[in-house]
Motif scaffolding. Sequence first.
Motif, PDB file in Angstrom:
ATOM      1  N   GLU A  67      61.675  42.037  27.449  1.00  0.00           N
ATOM      2  CA  GLU A  67      61.028  41.358  26.326  1.00  0.00           C
ATOM      3  C   GLU A  67      60.493  39.989  26.730  1.00  0.00           C
ATOM      4  OE1 GLU A  67      60.331  42.743  23.502  1.00  0.00           O
ATOM      5  OE2 GLU A  67      61.399  44.594  24.004  1.00  0.00           O
ATOM      6  N   ARG A  68      61.268  39.262  27.541  1.00  0.00           N
ATOM      7  CA  ARG A  68      60.795  37.951  28.004  1.00  0.00           C
ATOM      8  C   ARG A  68      59.577  38.099  28.904  1.00  0.00           C
ATOM      9  NH1 ARG A  68      64.733  33.902  27.329  1.00  0.00           N
ATOM     10  NH2 ARG A  68      63.101  32.462  28.023  1.00  0.00           N
ATOM     11  N   CYS A  69      59.598  39.132  29.758  1.00  0.00           N
ATOM     12  CA  CYS A  69      58.456  39.371  30.654  1.00  0.00           C
ATOM     13  C   CYS A  69      57.186  39.642  29.862  1.00  0.00           C
ATOM     14  CB  CYS A  69      58.746  40.559  31.580  1.00  0.00           C
ATOM     15  SG  CYS A  69      59.884  40.206  32.920  1.00  0.00           S
ATOM     16  N   LEU A  70      57.294  40.434  28.791  1.00  0.00           N
ATOM     17  CA  LEU A  70      56.114  40.724  27.977  1.00  0.00           C
ATOM     18  C   LEU A  70      55.498  39.445  27.440  1.00  0.00           C
ATOM     19  CD1 LEU A  70      57.165  43.851  25.855  1.00  0.00           C
ATOM     20  CD2 LEU A  70      55.592  43.786  27.788  1.00  0.00           C
ATOM     21  N   ARG A  71      56.346  38.530  26.950  1.00  0.00           N
ATOM     22  CA  ARG A  71      55.832  37.278  26.389  1.00  0.00           C
ATOM     23  C   ARG A  71      55.228  36.387  27.464  1.00  0.00           C
ATOM     24  NH1 ARG A  71      60.594  37.810  23.191  1.00  0.00           N
ATOM     25  NH2 ARG A  71      61.749  36.307  24.473  1.00  0.00           N
ATOM     26  N   ILE A  72      55.904  36.310  28.609  1.00  0.00           N
ATOM     27  CA  ILE A  72      55.402  35.464  29.696  1.00  0.00           C
ATOM     28  C   ILE A  72      54.062  35.982  30.209  1.00  0.00           C
ATOM     29  CG2 ILE A  72      55.819  34.754  32.087  1.00  0.00           C
ATOM     30  CD1 ILE A  72      58.837  34.704  31.340  1.00  0.00           C
ATOM     31  N   LEU A  73      53.978  37.289  30.447  1.00  0.00           N
ATOM     32  CA  LEU A  73      52.741  37.871  30.971  1.00  0.00           C
ATOM     33  C   LEU A  73      51.601  37.742  29.957  1.00  0.00           C
ATOM     34  CD1 LEU A  73      54.228  41.056  32.660  1.00  0.00           C
ATOM     35  CD2 LEU A  73      53.320  39.032  33.813  1.00  0.00           C
ATOM     36  N   ALA A  74      51.935  37.871  28.666  1.00  0.00           N
ATOM     37  CA  ALA A  74      50.913  37.699  27.639  1.00  0.00           C
ATOM     38  C   ALA A  74      50.389  36.267  27.635  1.00  0.00           C
ATOM     39  CB  ALA A  74      51.471  38.067  26.266  1.00  0.00           C
ATOM     40  N   ASP A  75      51.289  35.299  27.802  1.00  0.00           N
ATOM     41  CA  ASP A  75      50.867  33.892  27.841  1.00  0.00           C
ATOM     42  C   ASP A  75      49.979  33.617  29.051  1.00  0.00           C
ATOM     43  OD1 ASP A  75      52.216  33.304  25.532  1.00  0.00           O
ATOM     44  OD2 ASP A  75      53.991  32.490  26.531  1.00  0.00           O
ATOM     45  N   VAL A  76      50.339  34.204  30.188  1.00  0.00           N
ATOM     46  CA  VAL A  76      49.535  34.006  31.393  1.00  0.00           C
ATOM     47  C   VAL A  76      48.142  34.604  31.199  1.00  0.00           C
ATOM     48  CG1 VAL A  76      49.298  34.641  33.825  1.00  0.00           C
ATOM     49  CG2 VAL A  76      51.513  33.885  32.956  1.00  0.00           C
ATOM     50  N   ARG A  77      48.082  35.817  30.645  1.00  0.00           N
ATOM     51  CA  ARG A  77      46.779  36.452  30.434  1.00  0.00           C
ATOM     52  C   ARG A  77      45.943  35.661  29.433  1.00  0.00           C
ATOM     53  NH1 ARG A  77      50.101  41.281  30.213  1.00  0.00           N
ATOM     54  NH2 ARG A  77      49.993  42.353  32.211  1.00  0.00           N
ATOM     55  N   ALA A  79      46.071  32.473  28.905  1.00  0.00           N
ATOM     56  CA  ALA A  79      45.572  31.268  29.573  1.00  0.00           C
ATOM     57  C   ALA A  79      44.376  31.601  30.456  1.00  0.00           C
ATOM     58  CB  ALA A  79      46.682  30.634  30.408  1.00  0.00           C
ATOM     59  N   GLU A  80      44.464  32.708  31.192  1.00  0.00           N
ATOM     60  CA  GLU A  80      43.358  33.116  32.063  1.00  0.00           C
ATOM     61  C   GLU A  80      42.127  33.496  31.254  1.00  0.00           C
ATOM     62  OE1 GLU A  80      45.173  36.276  34.183  1.00  0.00           O
ATOM     63  OE2 GLU A  80      46.012  34.987  35.754  1.00  0.00           O
ATOM     64  N   GLU A  81      42.352  34.231  30.143  1.00  0.00           N
ATOM     65  CA  GLU A  81      41.214  34.724  29.380  1.00  0.00           C
ATOM     66  C   GLU A  81      40.564  33.636  28.541  1.00  0.00           C
ATOM     67  OE1 GLU A  81      42.869  38.055  27.382  1.00  0.00           O
ATOM     68  OE2 GLU A  81      43.125  39.178  29.257  1.00  0.00           O
ATOM     69  N   SER A  82      41.323  32.582  28.230  1.00  0.00           N
ATOM     70  CA  SER A  82      40.703  31.462  27.530  1.00  0.00           C
ATOM     71  C   SER A  82      39.616  30.829  28.394  1.00  0.00           C
ATOM     72  CB  SER A  82      41.754  30.415  27.170  1.00  0.00           C
ATOM     73  OG  SER A  82      42.284  29.802  28.337  1.00  0.00           O
ATOM     74  N   LEU A  83      39.798  30.921  29.723  1.00  0.00           N
ATOM     75  CA  LEU A  83      38.769  30.433  30.637  1.00  0.00           C
ATOM     76  C   LEU A  83      37.661  31.462  30.810  1.00  0.00           C
ATOM     77  CD1 LEU A  83      41.041  28.816  33.379  1.00  0.00           C
ATOM     78  CD2 LEU A  83      39.844  27.676  31.514  1.00  0.00           C
ATOM     79  N   SER A  84      38.074  32.736  30.955  1.00  0.00           N
ATOM     80  CA  SER A  84      37.060  33.771  31.180  1.00  0.00           C
ATOM     81  C   SER A  84      36.165  33.941  29.962  1.00  0.00           C
ATOM     82  CB  SER A  84      37.715  35.114  31.532  1.00  0.00           C
ATOM     83  OG  SER A  84      38.431  35.643  30.437  1.00  0.00           O
ATOM     84  N   ARG A  85      36.712  33.690  28.743  1.00  0.00           N
ATOM     85  CA  ARG A  85      35.888  33.819  27.547  1.00  0.00           C
ATOM     86  C   ARG A  85      34.774  32.781  27.521  1.00  0.00           C
ATOM     87  NH1 ARG A  85      40.754  35.335  24.879  1.00  0.00           N
ATOM     88  NH2 ARG A  85      41.199  33.170  24.253  1.00  0.00           N
ATOM     89  N   THR A  86      35.023  31.655  28.163  1.00  0.00           N
ATOM     90  CA  THR A  86      33.957  30.643  28.201  1.00  0.00           C
ATOM     91  C   THR A  86      32.802  31.119  29.074  1.00  0.00           C
ATOM     92  OG1 THR A  86      34.898  29.464  30.115  1.00  0.00           O
ATOM     93  CG2 THR A  86      35.673  28.821  27.927  1.00  0.00           C
ATOM     94  N   LYS A  87      33.104  32.034  29.983  1.00  0.00           N
ATOM     95  CA  LYS A  87      32.049  32.597  30.825  1.00  0.00           C
ATOM     96  C   LYS A  87      31.415  33.827  30.173  1.00  0.00           C
ATOM     97  CE  LYS A  87      34.652  31.225  34.972  1.00  0.00           C
ATOM     98  NZ  LYS A  87      35.321  31.710  36.190  1.00  0.00           N
ATOM     99  N   LEU A  88      32.025  34.284  29.085  1.00  0.00           N
ATOM    100  CA  LEU A  88      31.525  35.456  28.366  1.00  0.00           C
ATOM    101  C   LEU A  88      31.357  36.663  29.275  1.00  0.00           C
ATOM    102  CD1 LEU A  88      28.867  33.753  26.065  1.00  0.00           C
ATOM    103  CD2 LEU A  88      31.230  34.326  25.518  1.00  0.00           C
ATOM    104  N   SER A  89      32.282  36.847  30.218  1.00  0.00           N
ATOM    105  CA  SER A  89      32.144  37.950  31.160  1.00  0.00           C
ATOM    106  C   SER A  89      33.498  38.582  31.457  1.00  0.00           C
ATOM    107  CB  SER A  89      31.491  37.469  32.459  1.00  0.00           C
ATOM    108  OG  SER A  89      31.281  38.553  33.354  1.00  0.00           O
ATOM    109  N   PRO A  90      34.052  39.365  30.506  1.00  0.00           N
ATOM    110  CA  PRO A  90      35.289  40.091  30.801  1.00  0.00           C
ATOM    111  C   PRO A  90      35.078  40.997  32.008  1.00  0.00           C
ATOM    112  CG  PRO A  90      34.728  40.235  28.475  1.00  0.00           C
ATOM    113  CD  PRO A  90      33.536  39.643  29.171  1.00  0.00           C
ATOM    114  N   SER A  91      36.121  41.189  32.791  1.00  0.00           N
ATOM    115  CA  SER A  91      35.960  41.968  34.020  1.00  0.00           C
ATOM    116  C   SER A  91      37.187  42.826  34.261  1.00  0.00           C
ATOM    117  CB  SER A  91      35.744  41.027  35.209  1.00  0.00           C
ATOM    118  OG  SER A  91      36.880  40.208  35.409  1.00  0.00           O
TER     119      SER A  91
END
Length: 314
Positions: A67-77, A79-91
């Motif tokens: 359960e802790r891993c799910l929350r940690i990995l979700a937070d990491v993703r 954080a990463e996607e908040s940057l990728s969304r600024t590029k408007l280019s999911p990959s």
Amino acid sequence: MNKLQAMEVFVQVVDAGGFTRAAENMQLPKATVSNLIQSLETALAVKLLHRTTRQISVTADGAAYYERCLRILADVREAEESLSRTKLSPSGRLRVDAPSALARDMLIPALPDFFARYPDITLELGCSDRPVDLIEEGVDCAVRGGALGDSTLIARRIGALNFTTCAAPSYLARYGVPQHPRDLTRHVCVNYFSAKTGKVYDWDFSRDGERIQLPLPALVALNDSNAYIAAGLAGLGVVQMSTFALDDYLADGRMVQILSDWTTDPIPIHVVYPQNRHLSAKVRVFVEWVADLFANHPGMQVVTPAPATIEAAA
């Protein structure tokens, strides 16, 4: 040891119920998966999994860590996607499953538009009428028709399929044109059965408040929509199929609509994904894209409430 990778592997092993399936889903050697779990247990000084020759199970410590891993990995993703969304280019690779007729007639013809919008996504599209287990088979999301049940998924209703009853001209020339649904008991029909349960579906008809539901005689029953249409075209019997899949055949005369004053129950269409997964940017844009695609399709009755957790078939 890469701790984040080890966490991701551990979550995959728990979700998939074994090392082999997790290794296939992550495209890693099975030995790498096993070594990462062992290294993780050593670093934590706890046993996360009970292993036997037949199966694995999660320890109490492992369940809490999962359960802790799910929350940690979700937070990491996030954080990463908040940057990728600024590029408007999911990959990245996106695995989607859809019924074969929907994939053939709706999704695949529209994919050039999807890739024009999201050129950095690579798509693996499973096309069959067999309901897949999203977690076990490593599928990110699925388009599904019909009632949802069994295991909990996040589901968004994106439309409903209308159905048409029809037959090939060769069949009607031989057997005549039925004037009432009960006339079909004296005809030959092509039945459809569930790829999951093997149950043959009844036929239903409604008109002016009257509703008829009945099993019908058939020489052949099928569990794939493409094969089902082929059987109708071959003159093997009366078929009842989604209207959008029959439009071209009705337009060019290869199929003829019958019982046109009777309607059938529409089938709801959902896009579903596991609730214990953070909705990644690539899944999010696909869900929005397919919802928009169905909303603008003339063969759909569209209902688009907000996403909700429901009981959905795995």
